[in-house]
Design an enzyme around this catalytic site. Structure first.
Site, PDB file in Angstrom:
ATOM      1  CG  HIS A 109      -5.278 -10.278   5.174  1.00  0.00           C
ATOM      2  ND1 HIS A 109      -5.131  -9.177   4.347  1.00  0.00           N
ATOM      3  CD2 HIS A 109      -4.605  -9.964   6.310  1.00  0.00           C
ATOM      4  CE1 HIS A 109      -4.403  -8.249   4.970  1.00  0.00           C
ATOM      5  NE2 HIS A 109      -4.070  -8.696   6.145  1.00  0.00           N
ATOM      6  CB  CYS A 117     -16.366 -25.224  13.065  1.00  0.00           C
ATOM      7  SG  CYS A 117     -17.728 -25.586  14.199  1.00  0.00           S
TER       8      CYS A 117
HETATM    9  C1  BV8 Z   1      -5.163  -5.825  12.983  1.00  0.00           C
HETATM   10  C2  BV8 Z   1      -9.609 -10.135   4.069  1.00  0.00           C
HETATM   11  C3  BV8 Z   1      -4.501  -6.050  15.249  1.00  0.00           C
HETATM   12  C4  BV8 Z   1     -11.029  -9.811   3.802  1.00  0.00           C
HETATM   13  C5  BV8 Z   1      -8.517  -8.020   4.621  1.00  0.00           C
HETATM   14  C6  BV8 Z   1      -2.177   1.056  11.880  1.00  0.00           C
HETATM   15  C7  BV8 Z   1      -2.565   2.254  11.340  1.00  0.00           C
HETATM   16  C8  BV8 Z   1      -3.914   2.406  10.913  1.00  0.00           C
HETATM   17  C9  BV8 Z   1      -4.856   1.362  10.991  1.00  0.00           C
HETATM   18  C10 BV8 Z   1      -4.448   0.190  11.525  1.00  0.00           C
HETATM   19  C11 BV8 Z   1      -3.133   0.039  11.985  1.00  0.00           C
HETATM   20  N1  BV8 Z   1      -3.018  -1.231  12.457  1.00  0.00           N
HETATM   21  C12 BV8 Z   1      -4.225  -1.865  12.325  1.00  0.00           C
HETATM   22  C13 BV8 Z   1      -5.115  -1.004  11.761  1.00  0.00           C
HETATM   23  C14 BV8 Z   1      -6.514  -1.323  11.457  1.00  0.00           C
HETATM   24  C15 BV8 Z   1      -6.691  -2.076  10.135  1.00  0.00           C
HETATM   25  C16 BV8 Z   1      -6.235  -1.229   8.979  1.00  0.00           C
HETATM   26  O1  BV8 Z   1      -5.128  -1.363   8.475  1.00  0.00           O
HETATM   27  N2  BV8 Z   1      -7.147  -0.344   8.547  1.00  0.00           N
HETATM   28  C17 BV8 Z   1      -6.833   0.469   7.347  1.00  0.00           C
HETATM   29  C18 BV8 Z   1      -8.058   0.521   6.473  1.00  0.00           C
HETATM   30  C19 BV8 Z   1      -6.316   1.803   7.733  1.00  0.00           C
HETATM   31  N3  BV8 Z   1      -5.975  -3.351  10.137  1.00  0.00           N
HETATM   32  C20 BV8 Z   1      -6.593  -4.425  10.713  1.00  0.00           C
HETATM   33  O2  BV8 Z   1      -7.677  -4.385  11.240  1.00  0.00           O
HETATM   34  C21 BV8 Z   1      -5.809  -5.734  10.670  1.00  0.00           C
HETATM   35  N4  BV8 Z   1      -5.815  -6.377  11.947  1.00  0.00           N
HETATM   36  O3  BV8 Z   1      -4.578  -4.771  12.892  1.00  0.00           O
HETATM   37  O4  BV8 Z   1      -5.220  -6.603  14.112  1.00  0.00           O
HETATM   38  C22 BV8 Z   1      -3.085  -6.475  15.113  1.00  0.00           C
HETATM   39  C23 BV8 Z   1      -2.126  -5.913  14.309  1.00  0.00           C
HETATM   40  C24 BV8 Z   1      -0.802  -6.331  14.304  1.00  0.00           C
HETATM   41  C25 BV8 Z   1      -0.432  -7.303  15.018  1.00  0.00           C
HETATM   42  C26 BV8 Z   1      -1.415  -7.822  15.824  1.00  0.00           C
HETATM   43  C27 BV8 Z   1      -2.745  -7.437  15.824  1.00  0.00           C
HETATM   44  C28 BV8 Z   1      -6.494  -6.767   9.739  1.00  0.00           C
HETATM   45  C29 BV8 Z   1      -6.546  -6.301   8.365  1.00  0.00           C
HETATM   46  C30 BV8 Z   1      -7.013  -7.424   7.439  1.00  0.00           C
HETATM   47  C31 BV8 Z   1      -8.435  -7.191   6.951  1.00  0.00           C
HETATM   48  N5  BV8 Z   1      -8.777  -8.171   5.900  1.00  0.00           N
HETATM   49  N6  BV8 Z   1      -8.799  -8.996   3.690  1.00  0.00           N
HETATM   50  C32 BV8 Z   1     -11.370  -9.843   2.336  1.00  0.00           C
HETATM   51  O5  BV8 Z   1     -10.482 -10.017   1.494  1.00  0.00           O
HETATM   52  O6  BV8 Z   1     -12.555  -9.694   2.079  1.00  0.00           O
HETATM   53  S1  BV8 Z   1      -7.716  -6.568   4.083  1.00  0.00           S
HETATM   54  C33 BV8 Z   1      -7.957  -6.521   2.347  1.00  0.00           C
HETATM   55  O7  BV8 Z   1      -7.817  -5.160   2.005  1.00  0.00           O
HETATM   56  C34 BV8 Z   1      -6.917  -7.257   1.544  1.00  0.00           C
HETATM   57  O8  BV8 Z   1      -6.549  -8.487   2.098  1.00  0.00           O
HETATM   58  C35 BV8 Z   1      -5.755  -6.249   1.537  1.00  0.00           C
HETATM   59  O9  BV8 Z   1      -5.012  -6.351   2.729  1.00  0.00           O
HETATM   60  C36 BV8 Z   1      -6.492  -4.934   1.529  1.00  0.00           C
HETATM   61  C37 BV8 Z   1      -6.655  -4.480   0.111  1.00  0.00           C
HETATM   62  O10 BV8 Z   1      -5.443  -3.988  -0.290  1.00  0.00           O
HETATM   63  P1  BV8 Z   1      -4.763  -4.487  -1.658  1.00  0.00           P
HETATM   64  O11 BV8 Z   1      -4.704  -5.954  -1.707  1.00  0.00           O
HETATM   65  O12 BV8 Z   1      -3.520  -3.710  -1.758  1.00  0.00           O
HETATM   66  O13 BV8 Z   1      -5.831  -4.032  -2.794  1.00  0.00           O
HETATM   67  P2  BV8 Z   1      -6.154  -2.529  -3.293  1.00  0.00           P
HETATM   68  O14 BV8 Z   1      -7.352  -2.651  -4.162  1.00  0.00           O
HETATM   69  O15 BV8 Z   1      -6.163  -1.577  -2.149  1.00  0.00           O
HETATM   70  O16 BV8 Z   1      -4.868  -2.127  -4.198  1.00  0.00           O
HETATM   71  C38 BV8 Z   1      -4.590  -2.872  -5.361  1.00  0.00           C
HETATM   72  C39 BV8 Z   1      -3.251  -2.344  -5.874  1.00  0.00           C
HETATM   73  O17 BV8 Z   1      -2.887  -3.119  -7.016  1.00  0.00           O
HETATM   74  C40 BV8 Z   1      -3.314  -0.875  -6.319  1.00  0.00           C
HETATM   75  O18 BV8 Z   1      -2.160  -0.196  -5.837  1.00  0.00           O
HETATM   76  C41 BV8 Z   1      -3.314  -0.963  -7.851  1.00  0.00           C
HETATM   77  O19 BV8 Z   1      -2.594   0.102  -8.429  1.00  0.00           O
HETATM   78  C42 BV8 Z   1      -2.553  -2.259  -8.092  1.00  0.00           C
HETATM   79  N7  BV8 Z   1      -2.962  -2.952  -9.335  1.00  0.00           N
HETATM   80  C43 BV8 Z   1      -4.215  -3.051  -9.852  1.00  0.00           C
HETATM   81  N8  BV8 Z   1      -4.176  -3.822 -10.987  1.00  0.00           N
HETATM   82  C44 BV8 Z   1      -2.866  -4.216 -11.141  1.00  0.00           C
HETATM   83  C45 BV8 Z   1      -2.097  -3.669 -10.075  1.00  0.00           C
HETATM   84  N9  BV8 Z   1      -0.764  -3.867  -9.951  1.00  0.00           N
HETATM   85  C46 BV8 Z   1      -0.168  -4.632 -10.921  1.00  0.00           C
HETATM   86  N10 BV8 Z   1      -0.856  -5.205 -11.978  1.00  0.00           N
HETATM   87  C47 BV8 Z   1      -2.191  -5.002 -12.122  1.00  0.00           C
HETATM   88  N11 BV8 Z   1      -2.827  -5.553 -13.161  1.00  0.00           N
END
Ligand code: BV8
Length: 232
Positions: A109, A117
């Protein structure tokens, strides 16, 4: 874990939480202050580039002020010592894996410390701000954007990731909620490739049912213990 040669590790915001970097979906998560589509989408950037640049300038400063924790360092040790195939695929834009010693790493990501650029396509290591529209060091145009994969954009290194998963014996997911695709679908691909699947997370993720084993707890405790096991 005998018979394991090729490992793919997927990490998310949870592995950097204990380094003081906010996760996305926690109560004090990043997405609490901002609508995803406003700050992490190409449409949002076109609509209000200042809001987006300010958001990532702050993230970049937080990343530089953070330190790798025991989980990052343990994966650095594994990377040094593991003589089989190993690929760490991170969804995180911080550089704590690198500072924790990991080399076999892919930022699917993008990276906070990189600017892209839009005029000449060059990418530059960036530790400053972008809100003040600095010129591109290559072409001089003020067309720099954060080198981040936003929603609706194609993640980086998908071919390398799919190739590594196809020959993985073990797929490990650390600190991710399994809410964002295509990353959230990797465990199913690994399973259908015959890999053993292990989750290390604070709580069950949305994809927990796909894992052969889920160990719940803090990454700073679970990851060093798991690496110890692998290198025994
Ligand atoms: C795309 C950069 C086409 C920005 C990010 C299929 C079904 C439904 C939707 C989609 C689908 N395919 C695509 C989509 C659309 C979309 C998507 O998934 N939407 C979601 C919301 C449903 N995906 C996209 O748009 C992707 N692109 O699909 O292009 C394509 C696809 C395939 C092949 C070709 C083309 C692009 C997605 C990327 C977006 N950019 N990040 C930024 O960082 O600002 S995503 C961003 O959010 C992160 O990078 C990460 O991916 C996500 C956050 O998730 P996590 O990292 O898991 O964080 P979260 O807070 O959710 O969870 C933390 C976890 O840690 C928790 O479980 C918690 O319990 C645990 N935890 C907390 N503390 C601890 C811990 N564990 C251990 N120890 C601790 N101390």
């Amino acid at each position: 874990m005998d018979g394991i040669r090729n490992i793919v590790i997927l990490t998310g915001a949870g592995i950097s939480a204990e380094s003081g970097l906010r996760t996305f979906r926690a109560d004090d998560g990043l997405w609490e202050d901002h609508r995803v589509e406003d700050v992490a989408s190409p449409e949002g950037f076109r609509r209000d580039p200042e809001l987006v640049q300010r958001f990532y300038d702050a993230r970049r400063a937080n990343v530089m002020a953070a330190e790798p924790n025991a989980a990052h360092r343990a994966l650095g040790r594994l990377d040094d010592a593991w003589d089989g195939e190993l690929l760490i695929v991170t969804q995180n834009i911080d550089d704590l894996h690198e500072r924790g010693g990991a080399g076999r790493l892919l930022h699917m990501h993008g990276e906070a410390l990189s600017a892209w650029c839009l005029a000449c396509g060059a990418r530059h290591r960036w530790t400053g701000t972008l809100l003040d529209e600095p010129p591109c060091p290559t072409c001089g145009e003020a067309e720099l954007r954060p080198d981040i994969v936003w929603f609706g954009e194609m993640p980086y290194g998908m071919d390398r990731i799919f190739a590594a998963i196809a020959c993985a014996d073990l797929f490990v997911s650390i600190g991710t909620s399994g809410a964002v695709y295509p990353a959230a679908g990797f465990v199913q691909q690994a399973k259908s490739a015959g890999a053993r699947t292990l989750e290390l997370n604070l709580e069950h993720s949305q994809g927990s049912h796909w894992f052969d084993e889920s160990r719940l707890g803090a990454a700073s405790a679970l990851v060093p213990a798991w690496v110890e096991e692998m290198l025994r």
